[in-house]
Design an enzyme around this catalytic site. Structure first.
Site, PDB file in Angstrom:
ATOM      1  N   THR A 160      -4.767   2.497  -7.684  1.00 45.46           N
ATOM      2  CA  THR A 160      -6.402   2.287  -7.218  1.00 45.46           C
ATOM      3  C   THR A 160      -7.045   3.350  -7.698  1.00 45.46           C
ATOM      4  O   THR A 160      -6.806   4.681  -7.477  1.00 45.46           O
ATOM      5  CB  THR A 160      -6.237   2.066  -5.783  1.00 45.46           C
ATOM      6  OG1 THR A 160      -5.452   0.986  -5.142  1.00 45.46           O
ATOM      7  CG2 THR A 160      -7.599   1.755  -5.009  1.00 45.46           C
ATOM      8  N   TYR A 179      -1.830   5.418  -4.895  1.00 46.12           N
ATOM      9  CA  TYR A 179      -2.669   6.613  -4.661  1.00 46.12           C
ATOM     10  C   TYR A 179      -2.004   7.974  -5.120  1.00 46.12           C
ATOM     11  O   TYR A 179      -0.826   7.869  -4.682  1.00 46.12           O
ATOM     12  CB  TYR A 179      -3.040   6.858  -3.086  1.00 46.12           C
ATOM     13  CG  TYR A 179      -4.141   5.603  -2.502  1.00 46.12           C
ATOM     14  CD1 TYR A 179      -5.245   5.463  -3.408  1.00 46.12           C
ATOM     15  CD2 TYR A 179      -3.789   5.087  -1.382  1.00 46.12           C
ATOM     16  CE1 TYR A 179      -6.169   4.728  -2.759  1.00 46.12           C
ATOM     17  CE2 TYR A 179      -4.650   4.169  -0.909  1.00 46.12           C
ATOM     18  CZ  TYR A 179      -5.906   3.645  -1.668  1.00 46.12           C
ATOM     19  OH  TYR A 179      -6.769   3.112  -1.208  1.00 46.12           O
ATOM     20  N   LYS A 228      -6.925  -1.086 -10.224  1.00 47.77           N
ATOM     21  CA  LYS A 228      -7.787  -1.777  -9.231  1.00 47.77           C
ATOM     22  C   LYS A 228      -8.999  -0.765  -8.919  1.00 47.77           C
ATOM     23  O   LYS A 228      -8.761   0.265  -8.616  1.00 47.77           O
ATOM     24  CB  LYS A 228      -6.923  -1.891  -7.773  1.00 47.77           C
ATOM     25  CG  LYS A 228      -7.714  -2.360  -6.703  1.00 47.77           C
ATOM     26  CD  LYS A 228      -6.466  -2.954  -5.690  1.00 47.77           C
ATOM     27  CE  LYS A 228      -7.123  -3.378  -4.445  1.00 47.77           C
ATOM     28  NZ  LYS A 228      -7.902  -2.160  -3.599  1.00 47.77           N
ATOM     29  N   SER A 260       0.864  -0.971  -0.161  1.00 49.86           N
ATOM     30  CA  SER A 260       0.201  -0.067  -0.109  1.00 49.86           C
ATOM     31  C   SER A 260       0.785   1.163  -0.046  1.00 49.86           C
ATOM     32  O   SER A 260       1.749   1.317   0.595  1.00 49.86           O
ATOM     33  CB  SER A 260      -0.934   0.038   1.302  1.00 49.86           C
ATOM     34  OG  SER A 260      -1.516   1.318   1.309  1.00 49.86           O
ATOM     35  N   ARG A 281     -15.562  -1.104   0.968  1.00 50.48           N
ATOM     36  CA  ARG A 281     -15.404   0.327   1.875  1.00 50.48           C
ATOM     37  C   ARG A 281     -15.446   1.599   1.133  1.00 50.48           C
ATOM     38  O   ARG A 281     -15.268   2.429   1.712  1.00 50.48           O
ATOM     39  CB  ARG A 281     -13.917   0.149   2.295  1.00 50.48           C
ATOM     40  CG  ARG A 281     -13.636  -1.218   3.100  1.00 50.48           C
ATOM     41  CD  ARG A 281     -12.329  -1.688   3.173  1.00 50.48           C
ATOM     42  NE  ARG A 281     -11.416  -0.700   4.146  1.00 50.48           N
ATOM     43  CZ  ARG A 281     -11.247  -0.840   5.425  1.00 50.48           C
ATOM     44  NH1 ARG A 281     -11.968  -1.747   5.980  1.00 50.48           N
ATOM     45  NH2 ARG A 281     -10.470  -0.155   6.053  1.00 50.48           N
ATOM     46  N   ARG A 294      -8.545  -9.103   3.728  1.00 53.97           N
ATOM     47  CA  ARG A 294      -8.365  -8.955   5.070  1.00 53.97           C
ATOM     48  C   ARG A 294      -8.084 -10.532   5.336  1.00 53.97           C
ATOM     49  O   ARG A 294      -7.536 -10.545   6.530  1.00 53.97           O
ATOM     50  CB  ARG A 294     -10.033  -8.992   5.587  1.00 53.97           C
ATOM     51  CG  ARG A 294     -10.645  -7.650   5.510  1.00 53.97           C
ATOM     52  CD  ARG A 294     -12.197  -7.518   5.740  1.00 53.97           C
ATOM     53  NE  ARG A 294     -12.721  -6.263   5.825  1.00 53.97           N
ATOM     54  CZ  ARG A 294     -13.321  -5.705   4.481  1.00 53.97           C
ATOM     55  NH1 ARG A 294     -13.056  -6.363   3.396  1.00 53.97           N
ATOM     56  NH2 ARG A 294     -13.702  -4.458   4.575  1.00 53.97           N
ATOM     57  N   HIS A 333     -12.868  -2.389  -3.218  1.00 53.91           N
ATOM     58  CA  HIS A 333     -12.316  -1.890  -2.168  1.00 53.91           C
ATOM     59  C   HIS A 333     -13.023  -2.601  -0.780  1.00 53.91           C
ATOM     60  O   HIS A 333     -12.870  -2.103   0.490  1.00 53.91           O
ATOM     61  CB  HIS A 333     -12.496  -0.452  -1.824  1.00 53.91           C
ATOM     62  CG  HIS A 333     -11.237   0.042  -1.336  1.00 53.91           C
ATOM     63  ND1 HIS A 333     -10.410   1.206  -2.320  1.00 53.91           N
ATOM     64  CD2 HIS A 333     -10.620   0.308  -0.171  1.00 53.91           C
ATOM     65  CE1 HIS A 333      -9.319   1.521  -1.680  1.00 53.91           C
ATOM     66  NE2 HIS A 333      -9.513   0.911  -0.567  1.00 53.91           N
TER      67      HIS A 333
HETATM   68  C1  FMN Z   1      -8.223  -2.295   6.519  1.00 50.27           C
HETATM   69  C2  FMN Z   1      -8.054  -2.194   5.032  1.00 50.27           C
HETATM   70  C3  FMN Z   1      -7.218  -1.419   4.479  1.00 50.27           C
HETATM   71  C4  FMN Z   1      -6.995  -1.310   2.940  1.00 50.27           C
HETATM   72  N1  FMN Z   1      -6.185  -0.423   2.532  1.00 50.27           N
HETATM   73  C5  FMN Z   1      -6.043  -0.425   1.189  1.00 50.27           C
HETATM   74  C6  FMN Z   1      -4.946   0.425   0.657  1.00 50.27           C
HETATM   75  O1  FMN Z   1      -4.291   0.972   1.267  1.00 50.27           O
HETATM   76  N2  FMN Z   1      -5.073   0.512  -0.801  1.00 50.27           N
HETATM   77  C7  FMN Z   1      -5.953  -0.115  -1.611  1.00 50.27           C
HETATM   78  O2  FMN Z   1      -5.807  -0.009  -2.854  1.00 50.27           O
HETATM   79  N3  FMN Z   1      -6.836  -0.922  -1.061  1.00 50.27           N
HETATM   80  C8  FMN Z   1      -6.845  -1.070   0.367  1.00 50.27           C
HETATM   81  N4  FMN Z   1      -7.701  -1.801   0.918  1.00 50.27           N
HETATM   82  C9  FMN Z   1      -8.686  -2.664  -0.134  1.00 50.27           C
HETATM   83  C10 FMN Z   1      -7.969  -4.218  -0.278  1.00 50.27           C
HETATM   84  O3  FMN Z   1      -6.677  -3.758  -1.076  1.00 50.27           O
HETATM   85  C11 FMN Z   1      -9.113  -4.902  -1.016  1.00 50.27           C
HETATM   86  O4  FMN Z   1      -9.615  -4.177  -2.170  1.00 50.27           O
HETATM   87  C12 FMN Z   1     -10.092  -5.683   0.031  1.00 50.27           C
HETATM   88  O5  FMN Z   1      -9.797  -5.482   1.224  1.00 50.27           O
HETATM   89  C13 FMN Z   1     -10.519  -6.776  -0.816  1.00 50.27           C
HETATM   90  O6  FMN Z   1     -11.519  -7.436   0.069  1.00 50.27           O
HETATM   91  P1  FMN Z   1     -11.275  -8.492   1.312  1.00 50.27           P
HETATM   92  O7  FMN Z   1     -10.792  -7.794   2.402  1.00 50.27           O
HETATM   93  O8  FMN Z   1     -12.702  -8.904   1.582  1.00 50.27           O
HETATM   94  O9  FMN Z   1     -10.504  -9.505   0.740  1.00 50.27           O
HETATM   95  C14 FMN Z   1      -7.781  -2.135   2.126  1.00 50.27           C
HETATM   96  C15 FMN Z   1      -8.844  -2.850   2.758  1.00 50.27           C
HETATM   97  C16 FMN Z   1      -8.872  -3.024   4.136  1.00 50.27           C
HETATM   98  C17 FMN Z   1      -9.668  -4.055   4.763  1.00 50.27           C
END
Ligand code: FMN
Length: 355
Positions: free
Chosen positions: A157, A131, A226, A107, A253, A305, A250
């Site tokens: 992303t 980012y 992504k 990240s 999220r 996760r 994401h």
């Molecule tokens: C706590 C957390 C932090 C994340 N931080 C980033 C990030 O910094 N950059 C990014 O592109 N995606 C981020 N994501 C999204 C993940 O890369 C990914 O798309 C997502 O977690 C996939 O779903 P899953 O957790 O159910 O496998 C984050 C997700 C979580 C849960």
């Protein structure tokens, strides 16, 4: 402690071990968390059509992503602030990923540099998640640093022009500790203790398709997009030279109300028609989830996760074990489907479930 048999067991352990703030940030989604739930529920809307008498005495889960061999079709997704989950942060995640024979996306909000990760896990394949900050100087330095440190792709992303409202974080008052090392973001953030929304407000919401060119030329690396969930954007991604696409919301999220990624996957796969690799993330917790995703045309999944539940529960060993559990479950699913490798999975191995 009862034996750990599944990713869900690691999820429970992680919740027990983490403080409420980091747990809320890890587990939560945006808005009503409808998309978060849908990502999981969608896997239950597909059932298998197994084939028999196929000689499944030898099964391999290995594949390649952008030409790099990985031992299972699972790449560790970019996930911010990993030192919140274990003192060794991304270094421990990388060691777990390397032990399982796969790659890791790091990240922009990593707490370790690519060099530190390489020192901890020599040889691990790293992709740099990007980012774009309003301060383009910070982003240019990040890209140059990632290329110099040996990253083999940039994962841009594209679903986060601003951070969505995450009520779980707000209810527990989650803040990013001000002493967290954030080598690729600190120059933009400064030292003030801040919540994630403040930190993400430093990202540039004006980023558009025109920016892909300088991002590709600055890093001289293939650019993976992504956060694509529509056929229209998949077509534009190809027109602008994307090397691969991650169908992602994401992890539920960002925009609450977008479909489960498994429901978005078919239109993207159909549009791309084999021209670039398509990956998916969101809700992957079982080897059978991976088999369904690959049957619907993805090359690999990203897991967010799941490995971080392992990190929070048991550090590097937890990450390795989560990936190993997924590999073993996928091996079993392939065997019982009559496939000897991920490449043999086809659309004919799944059907919409009746219920
Ligand atoms: C706590 C957390 C932090 C994340 N931080 C980033 C990030 O910094 N950059 C990014 O592109 N995606 C981020 N994501 C999204 C993940 O890369 C990914 O798309 C997502 O977690 C996939 O779903 P899953 O957790 O159910 O496998 C984050 C997700 C979580 C849960």
């Amino acid at each position: 402690m009862a034996e750990i048999l599944s990713v869900a067991d690691y999820e429970r352990l992680a919740e027990e071990r983490l403080e409420p703030g980091p747990w809320a940030y890890l587990a939560g989604g945006s808005g009503d968390e409808w998309t978060l739930r849908e990502n999981r529920a969608a896997f239950e809307r597909w059932a298998f059509r197994p084939r028999v008498l196929c000689d499944v005495s030898e099964i391999s889960t290995a594949t390649t992503v952008l030409g790099t061999r990985i031992e299972l079709p699972v790449v560790v997704a970019p996930l911010a602030y990993q030192q919140l989950y274990h003192p060794d942060g991304e270094s421990a995640t990388a060691r777990g990923a390397a032990a399982a024979g796969t790659a890791m996306v790091v990240s922009t909000f990593s707490t370790r540099t690519h060099e530190e990760i390489t020192a901890a896990a020599p040889g691990v394949t790293q992709w740099c998640q990007l980012y774009v900050f309003r301060d383009r100087g910070v982003t240019r330095e990040h890209l140059a640093g990632a290329a110099a440190a040996g990253c083999s792709a940039v994962v841009l992303t594209v679903d986060t022009p601003r951070l969505a409202q995450r009520e779980r974080d707000l209810r527990v008052g989650f803040e990013v500790p001000s002493d967290l090392p954030l080598p690729y973001a600190r120059a933009a953030i400064g030292d003030a203790p801040q919540n994630p929304a403040d930190q993400f407000a430093l990202l540039d919401p004006s980023v558009s398709w025109h920016d892909l060119e300088w991002i590709a030329s600055e890093g001289r690396l293939p650019v993976v997009l992504k956060g694509i969930v529509t056929a229209e954007d998949a077509e534009l991604a190809l027109a602008h030279g994307a090397a691969a696409i991650v169908v992602s919301n994401h992890g539920g999220r960002q925009l609450d109300g977008v479909p489960a990624t498994l429901d978005s996957l078919p239109e993207v796969v159909e549009t791309v028609a084999g021209r670039v690799e398509v990956y998916l993330d969101g809700g992957v917790r079982r080897g059978s989830d991976i088999a369904k995703t690959l049957a619907l045309g993805a090359r690999a999944v990203l897991a967010g996760r799941a490995p971080i539940f392992g990190l929070a529960a048991a550090g590097e060993e937890g990450v390795r074990h989560v990936l190993e559990l997924l590999r073993e479950e996928l091996t079993l699913a392939l065997c019982l489907l009559g496939c000897t490798s991920p490449e043999e999975l086809t659309r004919a191995h799944v059907q919409r479930s009746a219920s």
